[in-house]
Design an enzyme around this catalytic site. Structure first.
Site, PDB file in Angstrom:
ATOM      1  N   ASN A  75      89.167  26.710  -0.347  1.00 26.52           N
ATOM      2  CA  ASN A  75      89.662  27.534  -1.446  1.00 26.52           C
ATOM      3  C   ASN A  75      88.840  28.798  -1.657  1.00 26.52           C
ATOM      4  OD1 ASN A  75      88.090  25.074  -2.071  1.00 26.52           O
ATOM      5  ND2 ASN A  75      87.745  26.091  -4.026  1.00 26.52           N
ATOM      6  N   HIS A 133     100.827  24.331  -8.437  1.00 30.23           N
ATOM      7  CA  HIS A 133     100.571  25.652  -9.036  1.00 30.23           C
ATOM      8  C   HIS A 133      99.974  26.650  -8.060  1.00 30.23           C
ATOM      9  CE1 HIS A 133      96.081  25.471  -9.922  1.00 30.23           C
ATOM     10  NE2 HIS A 133      96.322  24.210  -9.655  1.00 30.23           N
ATOM     11  N   THR A 168     106.109   7.240 -16.699  1.00 29.42           N
ATOM     12  CA  THR A 168     107.416   7.910 -16.623  1.00 29.42           C
ATOM     13  C   THR A 168     107.259   9.269 -15.936  1.00 29.42           C
ATOM     14  OG1 THR A 168     108.084   6.782 -18.624  1.00 29.42           O
ATOM     15  CG2 THR A 168     109.377   8.713 -17.994  1.00 29.42           C
ATOM     16  N   GLN A 176      95.381  24.369  -0.611  1.00 21.06           N
ATOM     17  CA  GLN A 176      95.419  25.814  -0.355  1.00 21.06           C
ATOM     18  C   GLN A 176      96.349  26.209   0.783  1.00 21.06           C
ATOM     19  OE1 GLN A 176      94.313  28.251  -2.093  1.00 21.06           O
ATOM     20  NE2 GLN A 176      92.982  27.192  -3.537  1.00 21.06           N
ATOM     21  N   CYS A 221      86.983  27.355 -10.456  1.00 21.70           N
ATOM     22  CA  CYS A 221      86.330  26.289 -11.216  1.00 21.70           C
ATOM     23  C   CYS A 221      84.857  26.583 -11.477  1.00 21.70           C
ATOM     24  CB  CYS A 221      86.390  24.956 -10.481  1.00 21.70           C
ATOM     25  SG  CYS A 221      87.816  24.711  -9.506  1.00 21.70           S
ATOM     26  N   THR A 224      93.923  17.291  -7.766  1.00 24.42           N
ATOM     27  CA  THR A 224      92.730  16.474  -8.024  1.00 24.42           C
ATOM     28  C   THR A 224      93.122  15.001  -8.100  1.00 24.42           C
ATOM     29  OG1 THR A 224      91.694  18.276  -9.236  1.00 24.42           O
ATOM     30  CG2 THR A 224      90.849  16.065  -9.686  1.00 24.42           C
TER      31      THR A 224
HETATM   32  N1  PLP Z   1      91.585  21.278  -3.766  1.00 25.85           N
HETATM   33  C1  PLP Z   1      91.508  22.586  -3.510  1.00 25.85           C
HETATM   34  C2  PLP Z   1      91.181  23.033  -2.135  1.00 25.85           C
HETATM   35  C3  PLP Z   1      91.761  23.518  -4.523  1.00 25.85           C
HETATM   36  O1  PLP Z   1      91.675  24.814  -4.270  1.00 25.85           O
HETATM   37  C4  PLP Z   1      92.059  23.039  -5.819  1.00 25.85           C
HETATM   38  C5  PLP Z   1      92.266  23.987  -6.941  1.00 25.85           C
HETATM   39  O2  PLP Z   1      91.556  24.927  -7.123  1.00 25.85           O
HETATM   40  C6  PLP Z   1      92.125  21.666  -6.017  1.00 25.85           C
HETATM   41  C7  PLP Z   1      91.885  20.808  -4.980  1.00 25.85           C
HETATM   42  C8  PLP Z   1      92.406  21.091  -7.373  1.00 25.85           C
HETATM   43  O3  PLP Z   1      93.680  21.409  -7.785  1.00 25.85           O
HETATM   44  P1  PLP Z   1      94.130  21.000  -9.283  1.00 25.85           P
HETATM   45  O4  PLP Z   1      93.248  21.787 -10.175  1.00 25.85           O
HETATM   46  O5  PLP Z   1      95.537  21.398  -9.322  1.00 25.85           O
HETATM   47  O6  PLP Z   1      93.908  19.573  -9.411  1.00 25.85           O
END
Ligand code: PLP
Length: 377
Positions: free
Chosen positions: A151, A201, A237, A179, A323, A73
């Site tokens: 996603n 992650h 940092t 993704q 989400c 993000t």
């Molecule tokens: N973009 C996509 C396509 C994602 O699937 C995700 C996470 O679900 C994100 C952005 C956001 O990732 P993060 O929550 O690590 O910021």
């Protein structure tokens, strides 16, 4: 009860044990600040450099083009807002209708700041037609952001073709590859992108670390202001343990690819086949071919996805994007694909991972089929 079979790898992945092993000494033993010139600092700086080289190698970039961030993000916010600031003055921005909020929200914010925003539609498979994107381009278009893969439904976008359109017009191109990195080979030159967002992650690193690829020469200014870390693009940092973990995860997936993509594909297709054989009227959402090798977004007839996942307690999966899984509203992605309400309500996202076994798939399919049968009986 045993742990449910985890089929939600698009939400997040378990931390790979080798990644944890490589990260732990940087939490437990080594504490230096990479900016310090003594031995503790130099060791930390070297660890960050090694990680930078590994992430760069994974996507065909040079180490100097990698900016470590806190998440995908943040990477996408830095990409959109940082380029917009560098270009000074409101211009025109184009995004696809199926972007993650990590792109959609900063794009909407830029519109509030006076930029004009065009959201390009997708087809029923969730794919942007490059011809539609070309029609959206204007003389004042400065930035285009189209995700590499979605996603929720896993559809992979024609980013290479879009890059040909943007480059011939001097437009900056960003792609959200949260993704794809770690699941398929990603090469920034093959894609032709100027900026690319990565989420640790999603491929075996812990949550809280990401990266932004910034092609040399791309106009971009920081959105945080502070000291000079990450070429001043991400001051603060460095989070050495998590950056080390991201580098370790990058090395692991680079070794595992391309065999990994084939394994994911086999498991995904095995799962889809077992379900389709037992459930008449099961429908696939997303592109049949241009799709993430691990993702099957399926609509189960006559039931709601939420009820199905509650009933199939042996399986841990999501309705759509993690989400939004608390809400029953039709996802923006399915709405953009014009999926009808009943089909959308019955949909579930099943995403396998590198550790998913054939036996996991068989047991998960069986649990889902039994749960579906109980609900429609
Ligand atoms: N973009 C996509 C396509 C994602 O699937 C995700 C996470 O679900 C994100 C952005 C956001 O990732 P993060 O929550 O690590 O910021």
């Amino acid at each position: 009860m045993n742990q449910p079979i985890y089929l939600d790898h698009n939400a997040t992945t378990p931390v790979h044990p080798d990644v944890l092993d490589q990260m732990l000494p940087w939490l437990r033993d080594h504490f230096g600040n990479p900016s310090s010139s003594h031995c503790h600092g130099r060791a930390a700086a070297q660890a960050v450099l090694t990680a930078r080289e590994s992430v760069a190698a994974l996507i065909g970039a040079t180490p100097a083009e990698i900016v470590f961030t806190g998440c995908a993000t943040e990477s996408s916010n830095l990409a959109l807002l940082g380029v917009a600031q560098a270009l000074r003055g409101p211009r025109h921005l184009v995004v696809s209708a199926v972007e993650h909020p990590a792109v959609m929200a900063p794009a909407a914010w830029l519109r509030e700041q006076g930029w004009s925003l065009t959201v390009v539609d997708v087809d029923r498979f969730g794919r942007v037609d490059p011809l539609d994107l070309e029609k959206a381009l204007r003389p004042d278009t400065a930035l285009v952001s189209v995700m590499h893969a979605n996603n929720e439904v896993g559809t992979v976008q024609p980013v290479e073709q879009i890059a040909r359109l943007t480059h011939s017009r001097g437009i900056v191109l960003h792609t959200d590859a949260a993704q794809t990195v770690g699941k398929v080979s990603v090469d920034v030159d093959t894609l032709g992108v100027d900026l690319l967002s990565i989420a640790g992650h999603k491929f075996g690193a812990p949550k809280g670390v990401g990266a932004l690829y910034v092609r040399n020469g791309t106009p971009i200014t920081p959105i945080l202001h502070g000291a000079g870390q990450e070429r001043s693009l991400r001051p603060g940092t460095e989070n050495v343990p998590l950056i080390v973990a991201l580098g370790a995860a990058a090395r692991l997936v680079q070794q595992a690819l391309p065999g990994l993509a084939d394994t994911l594909l086999q498991r995904r297709d095995q799962l889809h086949r077992l379900l389709a054989d037992a459930i008449p009227g099961l429908q696939l959402n997303g592109h049949p071919e241009h799709r993430l090798p691990n993702t099957a977004h399926l609509s189960f007839p006559g039931v709601s996805g939420r009820a199905l996942l509650q009933e199939a307690a042996e399986v841990a999966a999501s309705l759509g994007s993690a989400c939004h899984s608390a809400s029953d509203a039709v996802s923006g992605v399915l709405a953009a694909m014009q999926v009808d309400a009943a089909r959308a309500a019955g949909s579930v996202r099943l995403s396998v991972g590198s550790a998913t076994t054939s036996d996991d798939v068989t047991r998960a399919a069986d649990a889902l089929v039994q749960a579906w049968r109980r609900l429609v009986a």
